[in-house]
Scaffold this motif. Structure first.
Motif, mmCIF file in Angstrom:
data_model
loop_
_atom_site.group_PDB
_atom_site.id
_atom_site.type_symbol
_atom_site.label_atom_id
_atom_site.label_comp_id
_atom_site.label_asym_id
_atom_site.label_seq_id
_atom_site.Cartn_x
_atom_site.Cartn_y
_atom_site.Cartn_z
ATOM 1 N N ARG A 66 -0.241 -0.883 -4.912
ATOM 2 C CA ARG A 66 0.591 -0.673 -6.090
ATOM 3 C C ARG A 66 1.277 -1.965 -6.513
ATOM 4 N NH1 ARG A 66 1.786 4.749 -7.071
ATOM 5 N NH2 ARG A 66 0.037 5.983 -6.266
ATOM 6 N N LYS A 83 -3.130 3.437 -1.836
ATOM 7 C CA LYS A 83 -3.481 2.604 -2.978
ATOM 8 C C LYS A 83 -2.570 1.379 -3.039
ATOM 9 C CE LYS A 83 -5.129 6.402 -5.906
ATOM 10 N NZ LYS A 83 -4.953 7.088 -7.219
ATOM 11 N N TRP A 118 0.841 -1.193 0.000
ATOM 12 C CA TRP A 118 0.000 0.000 0.000
ATOM 13 C C TRP A 118 0.883 1.252 0.000
ATOM 14 C CZ3 TRP A 118 -5.229 -0.049 -0.507
ATOM 15 C CH2 TRP A 118 -5.865 -1.292 -0.366
#
Length: 373
Positions: A23, A21, A17
């Motif tokens: 990734r 988000k 994270w």
């Protein structure tokens, strides 16, 4: 691992994270086996701490960013920044600028070195490579690359250039040529203190104590981006006290009298800078004017091979021949390490070693009888 489309395989590595988000880093290859190799390389880089989420940069973008940060943080001297910029704009960006930072290979760096060797002296090649190595070291520290590939390059060897040493008789001849000259004290101090040209031109009267026969190197005059500027000394060891010989103090006293007369003659045109070796209006002296006067003096003395910087070398050589310790010479010259002093003046040390061996003869008795029962 999956086939992205016919003839193109994809592999992804979970980066976790980041900024709220999830990734992933995706790589592509024409075969499944090649994709696995690329995936495993990413996993190794992630284990080593490389920031795989960072936006890809070219060498040009990284060097530009790196130099801007160097200027911003204020920890790098303006003269060093100017030298970095010259190297980056003149050599590194033209040769390597388009390569992705994380794709730069030892072979790319070695190719750069080979190209530079065709048009530059070995010492200059090493300096260019040094800027790249420092910039990549910061990229490694920030986890932008997996390793510093500049360290793998094979650099040209520096051959030792043995320059003729100034003898005491030649030194006296040179000082005779500048006796009474406006810059006499400058050349006397260069020869008897070993100060660099910039250190002498940056010397202030408040840094000179003729009664105590000592001066203090606290600043230097350098040209930065075409302008003469007062900057801090070259290294922390360059900031140092330097004892003065009696006749150097006498030369400075005479020089002060000359400067006082110039100040009185120019009146309101005088710009007080506090510099010992100011120009005729009190401001910083143009270094090239010092060199021009020195060239005239050396020619008149029949020493056309002599450079201004050789006076600094003569100072060190005289001290070593006189039996002074290498560390003492290092401190007086403001060298950063004793190894630098030893490398620079190693040609003097064999003579000292011979003296030491001769000393054993004197102690033991030249005929060896002292050691016999």
């Amino acid at each position: 691992m999956y086939e992205f489309k016919p003839g193109l395989w994809a592999a992804s590595v979970d980066l976790g994270w980041i900024d709220g988000k999830r990734r992933r880093k995706v790589v592509y290859a024409p075969t499944e086996a090649e994709a696995i190799v690329k995936r495993d390389a990413l996993r190794r880089a992630l284990t080593l701490g490389v920031n795989l989420a960072a936006p890809p940069r070219t060498i040009k973008e990284w060097l530009t960013e790196w130099l801007t940060e160097k200027e911003r943080d204020g920890s790098t001297k303006p003269t060093t920044i100017a030298r970095y910029r010259q190297v980056i704009d003149g050599h590194l960006i033209p040769q390597l600028g388009r390569i992705k930072l994380d794709k730069l290979s030892p072979r790319d760096v070695q190719r750069l070195v080979a190209q530079l060797r065709d048009k530059m002296a070995p010492a200059s090649v090493i300096k260019v490579h040094g800027v790249l190595r420092v910039a990549l070291a910061d990229a490694l520290r920030l986890d932008l690359v997996e390793r510093n590939v500049a360290k793998a390059a094979k650099l040209p060897r520096l051959g030792r250039v043995e320059r003729r040493a100034l003898t005491p008789a030649e030194a006296r001849k040179l000082l005779t040529e500048v006796a009474g000259d406006r810059l006499e004290a400058f050349f006397v101090l260069a020869l008897t203190t070993g100060l660099r040209r910039g250190e002498l031109l940056g010397l202030r009267w408040i840094d000179v104590e003729t009664d105590e026969k000592v001066l203090f190197v606290r600043q230097t005059l350098q040209r930065v981006n075409g302008q003469l500027c007062i900057v801090s000394p070259k290294t922390h060891r360059s900031t140092r006290p330097v004892p003065m010989a009696r006749f150097a103090c006498e030369a400075l006293i005479r020089h002060r009298e000359v400067q006082d007369r110039e100040k009185a003659a120019t009146e309101e045109l005088w710009r007080e800078s506090g510099l010992v070796f100011a120009n005729t209006l009190g401001g910083p002296m143009e270094p090239r004017n010092v060199n021009r006067r020195f060239e005239q003096a050396r020619k008149a003395a029949g020493l056309e091979w002599l450079r201004l910087h050789d006076l600094r070398h003569a100072f060190a050589t005289f001290l070593l021949h006189d039996g002074q310790e290498l560390r003492t010479v290092m401190e007086l010259l403001g060298h950063s390490t004793i190894r630098l002093t030893a490398d620079t003046y190693g040609h003097v040390l064999p003579a000292k070693a011979r003296d030491a061996a001769d000393g054993i003869d004197r102690i033991m008795g030249e005929d060896g009888e002292a050691g016999k029962p």
